[in-house]
Design a protein around this motif. Structure first.
Motif, PDB file in Angstrom:
ATOM      1  N   ILE A 101      35.103  -5.792   9.866  1.00  0.00           N
ATOM      2  CA  ILE A 101      34.855  -6.833  10.865  1.00  0.00           C
ATOM      3  C   ILE A 101      33.705  -6.390  11.763  1.00  0.00           C
ATOM      4  O   ILE A 101      33.824  -5.399  12.492  1.00  0.00           O
ATOM      5  CB  ILE A 101      36.118  -7.081  11.718  1.00  0.00           C
ATOM      6  N   ASN A 102      32.577  -7.084  11.682  1.00  0.00           N
ATOM      7  CA  ASN A 102      31.409  -6.744  12.516  1.00  0.00           C
ATOM      8  C   ASN A 102      31.105  -5.244  12.457  1.00  0.00           C
ATOM      9  O   ASN A 102      30.975  -4.576  13.489  1.00  0.00           O
ATOM     10  CB  ASN A 102      31.643  -7.172  13.972  1.00  0.00           C
ATOM     11  N   THR A 103      30.988  -4.732  11.247  1.00  0.00           N
ATOM     12  CA  THR A 103      30.757  -3.296  11.050  1.00  0.00           C
ATOM     13  C   THR A 103      29.261  -2.997  10.943  1.00  0.00           C
ATOM     14  O   THR A 103      28.556  -3.626  10.161  1.00  0.00           O
ATOM     15  CB  THR A 103      31.493  -2.814   9.792  1.00  0.00           C
ATOM     16  N   PRO A 104      28.775  -2.025  11.708  1.00  0.00           N
ATOM     17  CA  PRO A 104      27.327  -1.798  11.782  1.00  0.00           C
ATOM     18  C   PRO A 104      26.748  -0.944  10.658  1.00  0.00           C
ATOM     19  O   PRO A 104      27.286   0.086  10.286  1.00  0.00           O
ATOM     20  CB  PRO A 104      27.177  -1.053  13.120  1.00  0.00           C
ATOM     21  N   ILE A 105      25.649  -1.436  10.134  1.00  0.00           N
ATOM     22  CA  ILE A 105      24.694  -0.628   9.385  1.00  0.00           C
ATOM     23  C   ILE A 105      23.387  -0.682  10.167  1.00  0.00           C
ATOM     24  O   ILE A 105      22.731   0.313  10.410  1.00  0.00           O
ATOM     25  CB  ILE A 105      24.494  -1.165   7.954  1.00  0.00           C
ATOM     26  N   TYR A 106      23.045  -1.903  10.583  1.00  0.00           N
ATOM     27  CA  TYR A 106      21.913  -2.148  11.478  1.00  0.00           C
ATOM     28  C   TYR A 106      22.487  -2.674  12.793  1.00  0.00           C
ATOM     29  O   TYR A 106      23.212  -3.665  12.791  1.00  0.00           O
ATOM     30  CB  TYR A 106      20.963  -3.186  10.871  1.00  0.00           C
ATOM     31  N   TYR A 107      22.202  -2.001  13.891  1.00  0.00           N
ATOM     32  CA  TYR A 107      22.836  -2.390  15.147  1.00  0.00           C
ATOM     33  C   TYR A 107      21.831  -2.779  16.232  1.00  0.00           C
ATOM     34  O   TYR A 107      20.633  -2.557  16.087  1.00  0.00           O
ATOM     35  CB  TYR A 107      23.772  -1.288  15.655  1.00  0.00           C
ATOM     36  N   PHE A 166      36.660  -7.376   1.697  1.00  0.00           N
ATOM     37  CA  PHE A 166      36.367  -8.590   2.452  1.00  0.00           C
ATOM     38  C   PHE A 166      35.537  -8.196   3.667  1.00  0.00           C
ATOM     39  O   PHE A 166      36.001  -7.468   4.545  1.00  0.00           O
ATOM     40  CB  PHE A 166      37.664  -9.277   2.887  1.00  0.00           C
ATOM     41  N   VAL A 167      34.291  -8.666   3.706  1.00  0.00           N
ATOM     42  CA  VAL A 167      33.368  -8.359   4.802  1.00  0.00           C
ATOM     43  C   VAL A 167      33.249  -9.584   5.700  1.00  0.00           C
ATOM     44  O   VAL A 167      32.911 -10.676   5.229  1.00  0.00           O
ATOM     45  CB  VAL A 167      31.976  -7.970   4.263  1.00  0.00           C
ATOM     46  N   THR A 168      33.527  -9.415   6.987  1.00  0.00           N
ATOM     47  CA  THR A 168      33.407 -10.522   7.943  1.00  0.00           C
ATOM     48  C   THR A 168      32.380 -10.162   9.010  1.00  0.00           C
ATOM     49  O   THR A 168      32.276  -9.004   9.425  1.00  0.00           O
ATOM     50  CB  THR A 168      34.762 -10.838   8.603  1.00  0.00           C
ATOM     51  N   GLN A 169      31.623 -11.175   9.454  1.00  0.00           N
ATOM     52  CA  GLN A 169      30.566 -10.915  10.428  1.00  0.00           C
ATOM     53  C   GLN A 169      30.269 -12.168  11.251  1.00  0.00           C
ATOM     54  O   GLN A 169      30.086 -13.256  10.704  1.00  0.00           O
ATOM     55  CB  GLN A 169      29.283 -10.472   9.717  1.00  0.00           C
ATOM     56  N   ALA A 170      30.202 -12.011  12.567  1.00  0.00           N
ATOM     57  CA  ALA A 170      29.789 -13.105  13.456  1.00  0.00           C
ATOM     58  C   ALA A 170      28.263 -13.167  13.495  1.00  0.00           C
ATOM     59  O   ALA A 170      27.597 -12.146  13.665  1.00  0.00           O
ATOM     60  CB  ALA A 170      30.337 -12.887  14.858  1.00  0.00           C
ATOM     61  N   LEU A 171      27.724 -14.356  13.345  1.00  0.00           N
ATOM     62  CA  LEU A 171      26.272 -14.510  13.337  1.00  0.00           C
ATOM     63  C   LEU A 171      25.666 -14.323  14.724  1.00  0.00           C
ATOM     64  O   LEU A 171      24.474 -14.017  14.841  1.00  0.00           O
ATOM     65  CB  LEU A 171      25.905 -15.890  12.788  1.00  0.00           C
ATOM     66  N   ASP A 172      26.466 -14.509  15.769  1.00  0.00           N
ATOM     67  CA  ASP A 172      25.944 -14.335  17.130  1.00  0.00           C
ATOM     68  C   ASP A 172      26.339 -12.988  17.736  1.00  0.00           C
ATOM     69  O   ASP A 172      26.335 -12.825  18.955  1.00  0.00           O
ATOM     70  CB  ASP A 172      26.394 -15.478  18.036  1.00  0.00           C
ATOM     71  N   ASP A 173      26.655 -12.040  16.880  1.00  0.00           N
ATOM     72  CA  ASP A 173      26.998 -10.685  17.330  1.00  0.00           C
ATOM     73  C   ASP A 173      25.740 -10.006  17.864  1.00  0.00           C
ATOM     74  O   ASP A 173      24.737  -9.899  17.153  1.00  0.00           O
ATOM     75  CB  ASP A 173      27.575  -9.903  16.137  1.00  0.00           C
ATOM     76  N   ASP A 174      25.774  -9.542  19.109  1.00  0.00           N
ATOM     77  CA  ASP A 174      24.608  -8.879  19.702  1.00  0.00           C
ATOM     78  C   ASP A 174      24.591  -7.374  19.448  1.00  0.00           C
ATOM     79  O   ASP A 174      23.603  -6.707  19.736  1.00  0.00           O
ATOM     80  CB  ASP A 174      24.533  -9.152  21.208  1.00  0.00           C
ATOM     81  N   VAL A 176      25.888  -5.898  16.311  1.00  0.00           N
ATOM     82  CA  VAL A 176      25.706  -5.640  14.885  1.00  0.00           C
ATOM     83  C   VAL A 176      24.903  -6.780  14.265  1.00  0.00           C
ATOM     84  O   VAL A 176      25.282  -7.950  14.401  1.00  0.00           O
ATOM     85  CB  VAL A 176      27.066  -5.518  14.168  1.00  0.00           C
ATOM     86  N   ARG A 177      23.814  -6.441  13.606  1.00  0.00           N
ATOM     87  CA  ARG A 177      23.007  -7.472  12.965  1.00  0.00           C
ATOM     88  C   ARG A 177      23.638  -7.931  11.656  1.00  0.00           C
ATOM     89  O   ARG A 177      24.271  -7.143  10.952  1.00  0.00           O
ATOM     90  CB  ARG A 177      21.593  -6.940  12.719  1.00  0.00           C
ATOM     91  N   LYS A 178      23.434  -9.196  11.315  1.00  0.00           N
ATOM     92  CA  LYS A 178      24.091  -9.798  10.155  1.00  0.00           C
ATOM     93  C   LYS A 178      23.704  -9.129   8.842  1.00  0.00           C
ATOM     94  O   LYS A 178      24.467  -9.189   7.865  1.00  0.00           O
ATOM     95  CB  LYS A 178      23.797 -11.297  10.082  1.00  0.00           C
ATOM     96  N   GLN A 179      22.544  -8.469   8.804  1.00  0.00           N
ATOM     97  CA  GLN A 179      22.139  -7.767   7.586  1.00  0.00           C
ATOM     98  C   GLN A 179      23.118  -6.657   7.228  1.00  0.00           C
ATOM     99  O   GLN A 179      23.200  -6.234   6.065  1.00  0.00           O
ATOM    100  CB  GLN A 179      20.728  -7.170   7.743  1.00  0.00           C
ATOM    101  N   SER A 180      23.853  -6.165   8.217  1.00  0.00           N
ATOM    102  CA  SER A 180      24.838  -5.109   7.971  1.00  0.00           C
ATOM    103  C   SER A 180      25.899  -5.583   6.986  1.00  0.00           C
ATOM    104  O   SER A 180      26.296  -4.858   6.068  1.00  0.00           O
ATOM    105  CB  SER A 180      25.509  -4.694   9.283  1.00  0.00           C
ATOM    106  N   ALA A 181      26.382  -6.805   7.177  1.00  0.00           N
ATOM    107  CA  ALA A 181      27.423  -7.351   6.314  1.00  0.00           C
ATOM    108  C   ALA A 181      26.918  -7.473   4.880  1.00  0.00           C
ATOM    109  O   ALA A 181      27.634  -7.142   3.924  1.00  0.00           O
ATOM    110  CB  ALA A 181      27.873  -8.711   6.833  1.00  0.00           C
ATOM    111  N   ARG A 182      25.698  -7.950   4.729  1.00  0.00           N
ATOM    112  CA  ARG A 182      25.127  -8.081   3.377  1.00  0.00           C
ATOM    113  C   ARG A 182      24.959  -6.708   2.730  1.00  0.00           C
ATOM    114  O   ARG A 182      25.176  -6.547   1.527  1.00  0.00           O
ATOM    115  CB  ARG A 182      23.790  -8.809   3.441  1.00  0.00           C
ATOM    116  N   TYR A 183      24.543  -5.728   3.509  1.00  0.00           N
ATOM    117  CA  TYR A 183      24.356  -4.364   2.991  1.00  0.00           C
ATOM    118  C   TYR A 183      25.666  -3.833   2.424  1.00  0.00           C
ATOM    119  O   TYR A 183      25.704  -3.312   1.295  1.00  0.00           O
ATOM    120  CB  TYR A 183      23.858  -3.468   4.122  1.00  0.00           C
TER     121      TYR A 183
END
Length: 226
Positions: A101-107, A166-174, A176-183
């Motif tokens: 959930i909103n896990t960082p690779i790019y933050y 299962f990877v979940t990510q908020a698009l308006d997360d300040d 963690v960037r959304k690219q983290s979820a795709r990574y």
């Protein structure tokens, strides 16, 4: 009937407060739930001094051992940095599923942070500004260093995870960037994996208006695997 256990892991500089709505939801569904407090995460900055990422991994692993003793299916659920810890455990243990959930690779989405500050100033709410100030005062340079070490260690491990994901990510997360979820989704080597974005929710998505949808999706994922 086989018993399902869920290990919920909170984020860097945070507490079980970040994941407690999901913990309560899963408990109502009849699952065994443990939310360990990662070592040094007491809310006092000084308690993080001398703590390493190995201590955070150990905190979560000890809780996992407890779940393994009494449950047949284990699901690892990590929020923010907790997702990095969950990835490490999933690469080491045979678990039924992994949820990040909103896990960082790019933050740090600096554009989103700027927009949030502008919103606060215009509306005289200051919610985001207070959160940024509190966050900067709750950690130490050594803790930040070990967060970075954990991230560096975890990135190559993602490919070793073969359980359902299962990877979940908020698009308006300040944070963690959304690219983290795709990574995470793209590099995980298992065949059963799912990626879901949510338009709203921010970083603390389990404390947002999107929380009920996220929790329902997580429950659905667990049931599909079970």
């Amino acid at each position: 009937m086989k018993k399902i256990g869920c290990l919920l892991i909170h984020g860097f500089g945070g507490s079980v407060y970040e994941v407690s709505p999901l913990a309560e939801y899963l408990e109502r569904k009849g699952y065994g739930v443990i939310c360990p407090a990662l070592k040094g995460h007491t809310g006092r900055k000084e308690d993080l001094r001398g703590i390493t990422y190995h201590d955070w991994l150990d905190s979560a692993e000890m809780a996992l051992m407890e779940l393994l003793e009494s449950h047949d299916y284990i699901f690892l659920i990590g929020f923010s940095m907790g997702g990095l810890i969950a990835i490490n455990l999933a690469s080491k243990y045979n678990v039924s599923g992994l949820i990040t959930i909103n896990t960082p690779i790019y933050y740090w989405d600096f554009k989103r942070i700027y927009l949030n500050i502008v919103h606060d100033l215009r509306n005289k709410e200051y919610t985001n500004i207070h959160r940024y100030m509190k966050s900067s005062g709750n950690t130490t340079l050594s803790a930040l260093f070990h967060f970075k070490l954990l991230l560096t260690r975890t990135k190559p491990i993602i490919r070793n995870v073969k359980c359902p994901l299962f990877v979940t990510q908020a698009l308006d997360d300040d944070t963690v960037r959304k690219q983290s979820a795709r990574y995470i989704h793209e590099r995980m080597s298992g065949k059963r994996k799912k990626l879901r974005f949510y338009d709203h929710g921010g970083h603390l998505i389990l404390r947002s208006s999107s929380a009920s949808k996220v929790m329902e999706d997580i429950w659905t994922f667990i049931n599909e695997i079970e």
